[in-house]
Enzyme design. Structure first.
Site, PDB file in Angstrom:
ATOM      1  N   ARG A  50       0.828 -69.481  23.254  1.00 30.23           N
ATOM      2  CA  ARG A  50       0.925 -67.974  23.632  1.00 30.23           C
ATOM      3  C   ARG A  50       1.574 -67.503  24.813  1.00 30.23           C
ATOM      4  NH1 ARG A  50      -4.944 -65.201  23.599  1.00 30.23           N
ATOM      5  NH2 ARG A  50      -4.930 -66.033  25.700  1.00 30.23           N
ATOM      6  N   LYS A 149       0.336 -61.217  26.951  1.00 34.74           N
ATOM      7  CA  LYS A 149      -0.791 -61.264  27.972  1.00 34.74           C
ATOM      8  C   LYS A 149       0.128 -61.185  29.394  1.00 34.74           C
ATOM      9  CE  LYS A 149      -4.752 -63.844  28.921  1.00 34.74           C
ATOM     10  NZ  LYS A 149      -6.064 -62.625  28.751  1.00 34.74           N
ATOM     11  N   GLU A 182      -9.127 -53.135  20.032  1.00 36.70           N
ATOM     12  CA  GLU A 182     -10.153 -54.259  20.760  1.00 36.70           C
ATOM     13  C   GLU A 182     -10.936 -53.765  21.895  1.00 36.70           C
ATOM     14  OE1 GLU A 182      -7.355 -57.405  22.657  1.00 36.70           O
ATOM     15  OE2 GLU A 182      -5.934 -55.742  23.390  1.00 36.70           O
TER      16      GLU A 182
END
Ligand code: PMP
Length: 288
Positions: A50, A149, A182
């Site tokens: 990721r 992220k 989310e």
């Protein structure tokens, strides 16, 4: 505590980077939050994959191989004698001039902080959490994809402020279509008539590693799973709900926007998944 910066372990008070680092000046960088359980770094490969994707998305060339970063994480845990805790892995764009352009930055910084974690109080797992929907919307993927992220967490921080101002610890964030994306720092799942439901990442969320762990646990338990768009009504009338994240693990939700979820207690499927998740984390990942 020893903090790793680009190959060197520093004492906490000496662990410093430049004020000209674009990670500080612009939030230009990426990070991962990782757990270590009894000497096993949970799904480290997935975290590093990721991280690599986040780097590609923001055109940040990582000057280290995945194996080198993985070894640096292990080295940081060993140096701190950390068997169980939380690892914060950060890559900044590096030092540059005061302009926006990353082209002036040549030396990305790899920072690893391996420390103890302070969990949510155990009563949240046994009694469940009350949350609300906040006005701050999740970033539009055409602006800054929530899958990245990045060190630029202001969108989530503003939602967290909304939640705290209203007296809550966590909140649901909607996307531009008004569907639920989310939480400020967690993914979420619903249970409807025995089926586990979570929005696809394309609804505007991070592809959570814990989310993946829960999906795998559900498959193992034979719990049917649907990835589908979720709106607030779907949340309000669900039988069970829980949040997932590296720090939180699985936290049952018992109330959303003053609507009671199910019977107002952590649901049986939630508790079963939490039990299985907690059992599996010690054997899925890299041992230090
Ligand atoms: N969404 C956001 C916005 C997050 O910051 C996080 C991580 N705290 C998550 C979801 C959960 O992801 P993970 O399970 O990989 O920690």
């Amino acid at each position: 505590m020893k903090v790793y910066i680009n190959g060197t372990l520093f004492e906490q008070q000496d662990a410093k980077i430049s004020v000209f680092d674009h990670g500080l000046l612009y939030g230009d960088g990426i990070f991962e939050g990782i757990r270590i359980y009894d000497g096993c770094i949970y799904r480290l490969e997935e975290h590093l994959e990721r991280l690599e994707k986040s780097a590609r998305a923001i055109v940040l060339e990582l000057p280290w191989t995945r194996a080198e970063i993985s070894d640096a994480v292990v080295q940081s845990c060993r140096a701190n004698n950390l068997k169980s805790g939380y690892i914060r892995l950060i890559v900044t764009r590096g030092v540059g001039s005061l302009g926006l352009s990353p082209k002036t930055c040549s030396d990305p910084q790899l920072i690893i902080i391996a420390d103890k974690i302070s969990l949510y109080p155990e009563e949240f797992y046994t009694h469940g959490l009350k949350i609300i929907t906040v006005a701050t919307r999740r970033n539009n993927p055409a602006a800054l994809p929530p899958m990245v992220k990045s060190l630029n967490y202001l969108n989530n921080i503003m939602a967290k402020i909304d939640a705290q101002n209203a007296g809550f610890m966590e909140a649901l964030m909607l996307n531009d279509e008004g569907n639920v994306a989310e939480c400020t720092g967690d993914n979420f799942f619903l249970v409807d008539k025995g089926t586990l439901i979570t929005p696809p990442v394309s609804s505007g969320s991070l592809a959570g590693i814990t989310r993946g762990g829960v999906i795998d646990a559900a498959k193992e338990l034979g719990i049917p799973l649907k990835e589908m768009t979720v709106n607030r009504y779907d949340v309000w009338v669900s039988d069970e709900m829980f949040l997932t994240g590296t720090a939180a693990e699985l936290v049952p939700v018992i109330e959303v926007d003053a609507r009671r979820i199910g019977d107002g207690k952590p649901g049986p499927i939630t508790l079963k998944l939490l039990e299985v998740f907690r059992r599996k984390v010690r054997c899925e990942g890299r041992m230090i």
